[in-house]
Design an enzyme around this catalytic site. Structure first.
Site, PDB file in Angstrom:
ATOM      1  N   ALA A  34       7.095  -3.132   8.980  1.00  0.00           N
ATOM      2  CA  ALA A  34       7.094  -1.637   9.783  1.00  0.00           C
ATOM      3  C   ALA A  34       7.772  -0.636   8.693  1.00  0.00           C
ATOM      4  O   ALA A  34       8.795   0.146   9.321  1.00  0.00           O
ATOM      5  CB  ALA A  34       7.800  -1.738  11.075  1.00  0.00           C
TER       6      ALA A  34
ATOM      7  N   GLY B 162       1.982  -5.760   7.113  1.00  0.00           N
ATOM      8  CA  GLY B 162       1.189  -6.430   7.982  1.00  0.00           C
ATOM      9  C   GLY B 162      -0.397  -6.339   7.706  1.00  0.00           C
ATOM     10  O   GLY B 162      -1.093  -7.085   7.697  1.00  0.00           O
TER      11      GLY B 162
ATOM     12  N   GLY C 144       6.058   1.420   6.296  1.00  0.00           N
ATOM     13  CA  GLY C 144       4.998   2.520   5.630  1.00  0.00           C
ATOM     14  C   GLY C 144       4.341   2.041   4.399  1.00  0.00           C
ATOM     15  O   GLY C 144       4.191   3.028   3.902  1.00  0.00           O
ATOM     16  N   ILE C 145       4.426   1.031   4.049  1.00  0.00           N
ATOM     17  CA  ILE C 145       3.869   0.276   2.815  1.00  0.00           C
ATOM     18  C   ILE C 145       2.630  -0.562   3.217  1.00  0.00           C
ATOM     19  O   ILE C 145       2.338  -1.428   2.413  1.00  0.00           O
ATOM     20  CB  ILE C 145       4.771  -0.157   1.940  1.00  0.00           C
TER      21      ILE C 145
ATOM     22  N   LYS D 232       0.746  -1.060  -0.108  1.00  0.00           N
ATOM     23  CA  LYS D 232      -0.041   0.097   0.051  1.00  0.00           C
ATOM     24  C   LYS D 232       0.916   1.385  -0.162  1.00  0.00           C
ATOM     25  O   LYS D 232       1.728   1.462   0.579  1.00  0.00           O
ATOM     26  CB  LYS D 232      -0.925   0.049   1.218  1.00  0.00           C
TER      27      LYS D 232
ATOM     28  N   ASP E 186      -5.269   0.740   8.774  1.00  0.00           N
ATOM     29  CA  ASP E 186      -4.767   0.437   7.463  1.00  0.00           C
ATOM     30  C   ASP E 186      -5.359  -0.672   6.858  1.00  0.00           C
ATOM     31  O   ASP E 186      -5.537  -1.029   5.708  1.00  0.00           O
ATOM     32  CB  ASP E 186      -3.418   0.238   7.127  1.00  0.00           C
TER      33      ASP E 186
END
Length: 279
Positions: free
Chosen positions: A94, A100, A96-97, A10, A131
């Protein structure tokens, strides 16, 4: 029978921090996209829930209940059902995309098909993370609030994309604490329909990721990544989310993203580098 689901990265093409709620959650306004770089989830029926992790980014990924994949499965699981879940991990954690969150969403999609049950509602999805809702249906979205206010957008123009992560862990709370202001303008109320990658990139250059500056202050190597992407001939580059992954957009199908990936990988063999296209 096995069911598979793709968990794409993402990308926050923009990330405007517009306020902060009384409970501490920050309010955002973000143009979100996904790309064809990601993880893979496979599920099979079993007596109990279990998780196995493989792939190029397996190091350090937990296989117990602290993994969001198993937490998502527990939210969905009907009484008396189980599943063997295999996560093939290629995205850095971890970073920023949304790795998880996208893994959790892919797990929910796969298990809903395997168990023939409905997907969880918004409250359950948000309980897994802000998210997760947007990752349930990868595409172009305007994401506002804390992640629950989702507006679907027309497909973005074709773009190649390059993702680069320097291998540093950036603390999201530290980045948010470094914000100069928590009350910043949102994106325009009406978003344009971009005709091509050049139009999209020109518009993005007038927007912001309000977390980029504090992330660079916390981890200066992110600035080095951004410099490398700016030097690659990209149409536009910025950081995604709270970092440390940065992205660059290119004209589609011209091989520039792959060439830039090879060049950056050769100069920085310790960085994670992946080229693909925007979905």
């Amino acid at each position: 029978m096995a069911v598979e689901a793709f968990a794409p990265a993402k990308i926050n093409l923009t990330l405007h921090v517009t306020g902060q709620r009384a409970d501490g959650y920050h309010l955002l306004d973000s143009l979100v996209a996904f790309c064809d770089v990601g993880d893979q989830v496979r599920v099979r029926r079993a007596e109990d829930l279990s998780l196995q992790v493989g792939g190029s980014r397996v190091a350090g990924v937990p296989t117990d209940g602290s993994n969001l994949v198993l937490r998502a499965a527990e939210v969905l699981k009907p009484a008396g059902q189980g599943a063997e879940i295999t996560l093939e991990k290629h995205l850095p954690a971890a970073a920023g995309i949304g790795g998880g969150s996208s893994d959790a969403a892919a797990t929910l999609r796969a298990l809903a098909q395997l168990w023939d049950v409905k997907l969880p509602g918004e409250a359950d999805l948000l309980s897994l993370g802000a998210d997760v809702p947007v990752c349930m249906a990868p595409g172009a979205w305007r994401m506002a609030g804390i992640g629950e206010d989702l507006t679907p957008l027309p497909p973005l123009p074709s773009c190649d994309i390059l993702l680069v992560n320097p291998g540093v862990a950036v603390s999201t709370p530290v980045v948010f604490r470094g914000l100069a202001s928590r009350e910043n303008p949102a994106m325009p109320q009406d978003l344009p329909v971009w005709g091509d990658a050049l139009e999209l990139s020109a518009w993005l250059a007038r927007q912001r990721n309000d977390l980029q500056a504090p992330a660079v202050a916390a981890a200066p190597v992110i600035g080095e990544v951004l410099d490398a992407l700016r030097a690659s001939g990209a149409l536009f580059s910025a950081m995604s989310g709270s970092g440390a992954t940065c992205f660059a957009l290119f004209e589609p199908d011209e091989g520039q993203a792959q060439s830039a990936a090879e060049d950056i990988r050769a100069k920085h063999p310790d960085w994670w580098v992946a080229a693909g296209c925007v979905l």
